[in-house]
Design an enzyme around this catalytic site. Structure first.
Site, PDB file in Angstrom:
ATOM      1  N   HIS A  48      47.605  26.939  42.690  1.00 25.08           N
ATOM      2  CA  HIS A  48      46.382  27.668  42.987  1.00 25.08           C
ATOM      3  C   HIS A  48      45.191  26.730  43.135  1.00 25.08           C
ATOM      4  CE1 HIS A  48      44.094  31.422  43.165  1.00 25.08           C
ATOM      5  NE2 HIS A  48      43.192  30.860  42.391  1.00 25.08           N
ATOM      6  N   HIS A  95      43.495  37.653  45.422  1.00 27.62           N
ATOM      7  CA  HIS A  95      43.621  37.985  44.004  1.00 27.62           C
ATOM      8  C   HIS A  95      44.849  38.876  43.850  1.00 27.62           C
ATOM      9  CE1 HIS A  95      40.889  37.754  40.252  1.00 27.62           C
ATOM     10  NE2 HIS A  95      41.137  36.550  40.705  1.00 27.62           N
TER      11      HIS A  95
END
Length: 742
Positions: A48, A95
């Site tokens: 990430h 998300h």
């Protein structure tokens, strides 16, 4: 005083580091790391944060040129010059994993995070968009996710005070256990008021501003870098909790300290919290920081250095102030009822030093943790997926042409992927700040730029089914359709941001999809002159049943030079000529019709010619600027018949049409429902039609007058004759009925 565990290879593995990566840490430090240091490396080297499995491929994309003011990845968001001393900051991020576990907060904090990326650039947010993917809407779990995500997006945007103006929502079984929630934000800033995410100047104070720090979101970046599994519910503490009212205060305070030129740099505390901000700002400025975590305002007792550094509590920023301005920064934030506390200072040793309880808990080279520095970079194996042999073997001749195309049209209009998304966007405030010229429901949203004649056109777009069938062409289509959508509003496509949603990159078939999709995206962006300003890669979008469709979502920015050129999608007046720009092809591949009516996901992605597409954009925008086109609507999901139907009812007026299409040269279902690209339906006054057709000929674009607006029915040849009220009803409340059925 807390005692940290002794670091071992086993602990490193538990934190997500491979044995090779742990050895890299040992080599960088020349010693065994402390537990706090190991935590810093574990989050910063997660997929990430580090993009370790994607950065080598991303560097092949066109990342500069055009009207970009900063290169891709250089700042918190892309920055594009729109003239008159103004620039647009825009970015999209995912998300996904948090939203799969806690849909309301997962989606809400996704919106909050992307808004912070915009205003840390010094830009005031003027619009938000989203791109959503879910499984079967009849499934109770999916209904729960859809309701939670839409509510979370609406709650955060509405309370913050930004209009949510555009988006898309698709449903497919591939997303059943792993929804995709991508949030985009757009802001406007004067050139001289932009801010940078950097730290330099020995002795300059480092301040934490905004909310207090808690234990929410710890290891959120690591959580986003693994596959979802049956025990992912236990990861709920990794989902952050947002407060949009605090963020609104943070926005105003942040813009004020930037306008007063009080700071050197500023960065949002998103993934990896203080760790990410301190390391990335230091590395960018070729400097270091010395931080005392005892000074960080915390809201939970007994937090360790590890927890404070890795917390992803929302609504916080790290600020490097110019020395001597600390008190003024503090005064401004206190005026807005927010913390502004000096927690350290900038150093010139390129090290990030952290202290807690009077002890040094970590000393790490800033550059060793960050993307483009010491973070690992991998070139993964690729393998063409075997399923492509099966899908590519599909032949249209294997399915019958339906006899009743009116019935097919009604059915497609009621498909969850085509039907109105009004149930969702009516939960959003689409007009706050009074700049919205066109909101959700059309080809793209249009936002006026106050105190100018300009407007911005924004759109998110991707058909994951196309990318599944042909990763390279499917990704090119995502860029092409997004550009076509903004062109239909009268805007020149300028630049893109992207959110690349894929499965596990360690699987060669998944990495093949990713690499090919990036190649296709790059080809389209180079053709259209729309460089990639940055964005987000989201891997590990898998569930126990497999990976999601590869879904490289494109966020497109277009500029309308004069608000008089803003063009709607629906028919505007009776008696206008209807013209089809572009060529129909004998192509039902990858279409919603083929999937819904025949239950087949097969064939290649639909036809696309990038050069033809580019010429279409230029010709369309030019004719809009000439004042010759009243409306423009691109042909996409559901094909030409669905596009014509939508032109009849998606505007304020409901105006019918009588259309004659050539038959016999291609299959009837391909003519009506095929999704070949580079086509737009326009309407124009009859005295303008010949000029439009001549302009199309000059541009090498196929064009033909196919009908005239008027009446209260949609009539196409002898095959379709339906009241506009009936087709509008078929399209209208489908989603609401599905989601509210339990």
């Amino acid at each position: 005083m807390q005692h940290e565990p002794v670091v071992t290879e086993e602990i490193a593995r538990e934190l997500g580091l491979t044995d090779e990566e742990y050895q890299m840490v040992l080599d960088y430090l020349g010693r065994t790391p402390t537990y706090t240091e190991l935590g810093m490396y574990s989050v910063m080297w997660s997929e990430h944060c580090s993009y370790k499995n994607s950065i080598a491929v991303l560097k092949t994309l066109p990342r500069s040129g055009g009207k970009l003011l900063v290169g891709a990845g250089e700042e918190n968001a892309g920055l594009v010059d729109i003239g008159d001393g103004l620039a647009v900051a825009f970015k999209i991020e995912s998300h996904n994993h948090p939203s799969a576990i806690e849909p309301f907060q997962g989606a809400a904090t996704g919106v909050g995070g992307i808004l912070r990326d915009i205003f840390t650039m010094g830009a005031r947010p003027v619009a938000a968009c989203d791109s959503l993917r879910f499984g079967d809407p009849a499934n109770p779990r999916v209904q729960y996710l859809v309701k939670g995500v839409v509510s979370g997006i609406g709650h955060y945007g509405n309370c913050f005070g930004v209009p949510t103006v555009a988006g898309e929502m698709y449903f497919d079984s591939s997303y059943q256990g792993n929804p995709l929630v991508n949030a985009m934000a757009v802001g406007i800033v004067r050139h001289e008021q932009t801010a940078s995410a950097t730290a330099h100047g020995k002795g300059n104070p480092v301040m934490i501003v905004g909310s207090s720090t808690g234990r929410d979101g710890i290891h959120g970046a690591t959580f986003a870098s693994v596959d979802l599994s049956e025990d992912s519910e236990s990861k709920r503490p990794s989902v952050q909790v947002g407060d949009p009212f605090t963020e609104k205060l943070l926005l105003e305070a942040t813009l004020e300290i930037i306008r007063e030129d009080l700071i050197v740099g500023i960065q949002d505390m998103g993934a990896a919290g203080i760790t990410c901000s301190s390391c990335e700002m230091s590395a960018k400025g070729k400097s270091g920081m010395d931080i005392d975590l005892d000074l960080v305002p915390i809201r939970e007792e007994g937090m360790s250095a590890y927890e404070i550094l890795l917390s992803e509590s929302q609504e916080r920023m790290l600020v490097v102030a110019k020395q001597g301005n600390e008190q003024r920064v503090k005064e401004i934030f206190e005026k807005w009822d927010l913390h502004a506390v000096t927690i350290g200072h900038v150093t010139d040793d390129s090290m990030v030093t952290v202290r807690r309880d009077g002890e040094v808990k970590g000393v790490v080279p800033a550059d060793s943790l960050v993307l483009g520095g010491g973070a690992p970079v991998y070139h993964r194996e690729t393998r063409r997926p075997e399923y492509l042999d099966t899908t590519m073997a599909f032949r249209p001749s294997s399915v019958p042409v339906p006899g009743d195309v009116s019935r097919v049209l009604i059915d497609l209009l009621s498909s969850p992927n085509i039907a109105s998304k009004r149930w969702a966007y009516e939960q959003y405030d689409t007009s706050v700040r009074t700049n919205t010229a066109y909101g959700p429901g059309g080809d793209a949203a249009v936002i006026r730029v106050k105190d100018t004649r300009k407007a911005l056109s924004v759109k998110t777009d991707c058909n994951g089914r196309y990318v599944y069938l042909n990763p390279r062409k499917g990704a090119s289509i995502a860029v092409a359709e997004a550009a076509r959508n903004v062109a239909c509003t009268g805007a020149e496509p300028m630049a893109i941001t992207n959110c690349l949603n894929f499965g596990n990159p360690y699987k060669p078939e998944v990495y093949y999809q990713f690499k090919e999709a990036c190649a296709g995206m790059g080809e389209a962006c180079r053709m259209f002159g729309t460089p990639v300003t940055g964005g987000n890669v989201s891997f590990y979008n898998e569930n126990p049943n497999g990976a999601v469709y590869p879904t490289p979502v494109i966020g497109m920015l277009g500029l309308i030079a004069d608000i008089d050129h803003i063009t709607p999608s629906a028919f505007q007046q009776e008696g206008d000529d209807i013209v089809l720009l572009g060529q129909n092809h004998d192509d039902i591949n990858g279409s919603e019709y083929l999937s819904r009516w025949h239950g087949i996901t097969g064939g290649d992605a639909p036809h696309l010619d990038l050069d033809e597409e580019h010429r279409l954009h230029g010709m369309l925008v030019d004719q809009i600027r000439q004042g010759r086109i009243r409306c423009a609507h691109d042909v996409s999901d559901g094909g030409l018949a669905v596009t014509l139907a939508e032109c009849c009812f998606i505007g304020e007026k409901r105006i019918g049409a009588e259309v004659t299409l050539p038959v016999g040269t291609i299959r009837k279902d391909a003519l009506y429902f095929g999704e070949s690209q580079s086509r737009v339906v326009i309407s124009c006054a009859s005295d303008q039609t010949e000029a439009v057709l001549a302009a199309a000929m000059d541009a090498g674009i196929a064009a033909q007058r196919i009908g005239r607006t008027g009446g209260d029915h949609l009539v196409i040849n002898d095959d379709i004759n339906l009241p506009v009220s009936d087709i509008a009803k078929a399209h209208g409340d489908v989603l609401e009925h599905m989601l509210e059925s339990r």
